[in-house]
Design a protein around this motif. Structure first.
Motif, PDB file in Angstrom:
ATOM      1  N   UNK A 157      17.654 -73.059   9.422  1.00 30.29           N
ATOM      2  CA  UNK A 157      18.118 -72.674  10.751  1.00 30.29           C
ATOM      3  C   UNK A 157      18.619 -71.230  10.750  1.00 30.29           C
ATOM      4  N   UNK A 158      19.466 -70.903   9.791  1.00 33.60           N
ATOM      5  CA  UNK A 158      20.023 -69.549   9.776  1.00 33.60           C
ATOM      6  C   UNK A 158      18.939 -68.502   9.553  1.00 33.60           C
ATOM      7  N   UNK A 159      17.962 -68.819   8.714  1.00 35.07           N
ATOM      8  CA  UNK A 159      16.843 -67.895   8.495  1.00 35.07           C
ATOM      9  C   UNK A 159      16.064 -67.675   9.785  1.00 35.07           C
ATOM     10  N   UNK A 160      15.814 -68.762  10.510  1.00 33.76           N
ATOM     11  CA  UNK A 160      15.097 -68.650  11.787  1.00 33.76           C
ATOM     12  C   UNK A 160      15.909 -67.855  12.800  1.00 33.76           C
ATOM     13  N   UNK A 161      17.217 -68.011  12.781  1.00 33.51           N
ATOM     14  CA  UNK A 161      18.076 -67.231  13.677  1.00 33.51           C
ATOM     15  C   UNK A 161      17.960 -65.740  13.383  1.00 33.51           C
ATOM     16  N   UNK A 162      17.929 -65.387  12.109  1.00 33.71           N
ATOM     17  CA  UNK A 162      17.830 -63.974  11.723  1.00 33.71           C
ATOM     18  C   UNK A 162      16.517 -63.363  12.194  1.00 33.71           C
ATOM     19  N   UNK A 163      15.428 -64.115  12.090  1.00 40.14           N
ATOM     20  CA  UNK A 163      14.118 -63.620  12.520  1.00 40.14           C
ATOM     21  C   UNK A 163      14.076 -63.459  14.036  1.00 40.14           C
ATOM     22  N   UNK A 164      14.682 -64.405  14.747  1.00 38.43           N
ATOM     23  CA  UNK A 164      14.712 -64.308  16.204  1.00 38.43           C
ATOM     24  C   UNK A 164      15.552 -63.113  16.636  1.00 38.43           C
TER      25      UNK A 164
END
Length: 706
Positions: free
Chosen positions: A671-678
């Protein structure tokens, strides 16, 4: 009536049922009995509580109070209170104002809705609050009236600690017990208690409240989830210790007044490194009172900020790319006969007692580094630790030249024969005085630094209670002091055993001592060679709370049981999961309902502009508009894919049940990785879209409009 003091002397503590008030209002016998409980740990007589309750009620009512509350600190990390009126009905249909000793000593809030980490089932609702007479009662003033607040511990029906205060009080008793054993061996027969003292420096941000309310991420999570870097940040270093803006100065003045009324010794205030960032530091007090006062400080910062059209942000990293906020926990040990056990004196090489206590701290920090790192872990601090602004995530101790030299002498010869002195600092201007020079420099990159007569633990999260770190510090130092006492009590030649002990500590634990730049890549490599742990995330840190070693030390000193430790393990993981989940859902909503519509509108306007130019029939070059449109459309397409990726990762993580640790790992890794990419795409769109169309205040708006 409310406190309406005209001078600082009259104002300070005017809303506190402190020692001066008790001495004035309590019968001498009652006052002496209560002081024995406060200062000596003697069990409280219920008859004493009855007299105290009546005097406390009269004092509070005279100042306008109509209600009282047991003020406690559940595992949420914030304070809790349930208000009861002093009124009691009479037979003639009227009321009298009553407050009994039983009501003072014990309360019964519903415990089912507070975090318990599995200690209690939801249907097992009963919990108790117990009066902590070592922290004085106080009055809270607000537009609704005045309330008497009684600091209390909070436990379950079966006796387990459900709060931050109970383990802290237990840890203070543990370190006092073991430190007294060591002191007696050095001939101290007057001290009856050793008290840990703390001075917590509180960092915080202030932003305009109207702008804050336009940022869903700040409202829901306390930090900005999107935000492009402004043209100016902190690079000029002009904000640090800079002149206070009038609006900020006005806030600080009122904050000081409110804190002084509550007996909080707010002493120092200044601008911090980042724009819109500030700091407040109090004078030292006992760890228990300092913890209560820090909770009051954070609460009062928010209240006073609102009165000035501001919002106080206590999140560890409210803005990406600029310094975050911490809480420097200045910790020391003192006796009740007035001796600071961490004061080296002028010739520390001759101060065997100081060296023994110093060695006890060094051994504790090295042996329980993972546990200390855990005490400073939360989701917000994961953004801050090791980010070239705060201490690294690696625990080390800074001692400075003088103490390091003494320890090197001990290692080499088993004894120390000299202490480096500071001397005088000559500035080279005749009209300026020569300054006495400290024996060592300061090191702001060290997470655990000796600063003259105390240690400064610089990892503590700005939003967190200081209870957790101090529970750990007190407990692990109590453990090493107990080993030292065991050894020295058996010594045939006491002085020789002291020298041997200190030398062994230096040899076995010198790897934890580092006086260099904690921000450097070289230190990371060096720390790995030394075998020091580098724990980068809360999820990784929290598991050390329930290691066999941690359980053993907490249970040995009766600070936390195995069940209480496992409950805190679950509570910390659940808090992390919930925080990241809220942030992810907020990002998704902001993306879909604010950023995407703004980007589409901008793209449509660009396309319409291109078409309008072409329709004129004029042979005009629209390549610039077309290129911008292509870039915006491409970034928007990537942004849309990353929204879907975050939605999928969040949904999958939310559906994981049964293993809280695995679920927390999923939130951290997926989740946190996806947040960073977004966020990367969102911040790029901010730099491309017309400022008039961007749907939220920018970093420049938030940081420079206070």
């Amino acid at each position: 009536m409310k406190c309406e003091a005209t001078s600082l002397n009259e104002m300070f503590g005017c809303n506190v049922f402190n020692d001066a008030v008790m001495r004035e209002r309590l019968p001498k016998a009652t006052y002496k009995a209560l002081k024995k409980t406060i200062d000596g740990g003697v069990p409280l007589d219920p008859a004493v509580a009855e007299v105290v309750a009546n005097a406390m009620k009269d004092w509070a009512i005279e100042k306008g109070a109509t209600h009282f509350t047991h003020w406690f600190q559940p595992m949420t990390g914030v304070t809790a209170e349930k208000h009861d009126a002093f009124i009691s009905p009479t037979a003639d249909g009227k009321v009298i104002m009553e407050f009994s000793g039983k009501e003072l000593i014990k309360g019964e809030p519903d415990a089912s809705s507070f975090p318990s980490g599995g200690l209690r089932a939801t249907f097992e609702a009963r919990g108790y609050t117990a009066w902590d007479c070592t922290s004085p009662a106080f009055l809270k003033e607000d537009p609704a009236g005045v309330t008497l607040c009684i600091p209390t511990a909070f436990c379950s029906y079966t006796g387990e600690a459900l709060d931050k205060k109970t383990p802290l009080l237990r840890s203070m008793e543990a370190i006092s017990k073991q430190a007294l054993r060591v002191l007696k061996l050095f001939g101290n027969t007057t001290a009856t208690r050793v008290i840990t003292t703390v001075g917590p420096e509180q960092e915080y941000f202030l932003v305009d409240r109207e702008l804050y309310n336009k940022r869903k991420d700040l409202v829901f999570t306390g930090r900005t989830l999107f935000g492009a870097k402004p043209p100016k940040g902190q690079e000029l270093e002009d904000h640090y210790f800079g002149v206070l803006k009038e609006r900020i100065s006005s806030f600080m003045k009122e904050l000081n007044n409110e804190l002084w009324k509550l007996g909080v010794s707010a002493k120092t205030q200044h601008n911090e490194v980042a724009p819109a960032q500030h700091e407040l530091a109090p004078i030292f007090s006992t760890t228990n009172i300092a913890t209560d006062h820090n909770q009051l400080t954070m609460e009062m910062m928010k209240k006073v900020a609102a009165r000035h059209g501001l919002t106080c942000l206590l999140h560890e990293k409210p803005f990406a790319g600029i310094n975050g906020s911490g809480k420097h926990n200045n910790w020391s040990m003192s006796t009740n006969d007035g001796q600071n056990l961490l004061d080296p004196g002028n010739t520390p090489h001759e101060n065997a007692q100081f060296l023994v206590f110093l060695c006890g701290v060094i051994e504790a920090i090295d042996e329980y580094a993972e546990l200390l790192r855990m005490s400073a872990a939360n989701a917000g601090n994961d953004h801050r630790l090791g980010a070239n602004e705060a201490p690294p995530a690696i625990i080390s101790i800074f001692l400075g030249e003088q103490l390091t030299d003494i320890l090197e002498q001990l290692e080499a010869a088993g004894t120390a024969s000299s202490s480096k002195q500071g001397g005088e600092l000559k500035i080279g201007v005749n009209t300026l005085p020569a300054l006495p020079k400290d024996t060592t420099d300061r090191n702001r990159t060290s997470p655990f630094a000796f600063t003259g007569n105390k240690f400064e633990f610089r990892m503590v999260p700005s939003s967190a209670s200081i209870s957790g770190p101090n529970v750990v510090l007190n407990t692990i130092v109590a453990e090493t002091l107990s080993r030292i006492a065991d050894r020295l009590e058996k010594a045939i030649d006491f002085n020789a055993e002291v020298e041997a002990l200190c030398k062994e500590v230096v040899v076995n634990h010198k790897k934890i001592i580092f006086n260099g730049n904690g921000y450097s890549d070289e230190w990371v490599a060096e720390a790995e060679k030394r075998g020091l742990p580098n724990i980068s995330s809360t999820v990784e840190a929290v598991k050390h709370l329930i290691s066999e070693k941690s359980i053993a030390v907490f249970e040995k000193h009766c600070v936390l049981s195995k069940a209480e430790l496992y409950s805190r393990f679950e509570i910390n993981l659940e808090a992390y999961i919930k925080q990241i989940n809220i942030e992810a859902l907020t990002m998704i909503e902001m993306s879909k309902r604010q950023i995407v519509p703004a980007a589409i509108k901008f793209a449509n306007e660009l396309a319409a502009s291109i078409n309008a130019v072409k329709l004129t029939g004029i042979d005009a070059d629209v390549s610039v508009q077309a290129e911008i449109l292509k870039d915006v459309s491409g970034t928007l397409a990537s942004f849309k894919k990353n929204i879907e990726k975050l939605e999928k990762a969040t949904a999958e993580a939310a559906e994981m049940h049964g293993d809280t640790y695995k679920q927390a790992c999923a939130y951290r890794d997926e989740v946190f990785t996806a947040m960073s990419e977004l966020r990367a795409d969102g911040d790029k769109l901010e730099t491309m879209i017309d400022a008039e169309l961007w749907p939220m205040p920018t970093y420049a708006d938030l940081l420079f409009n206070v």
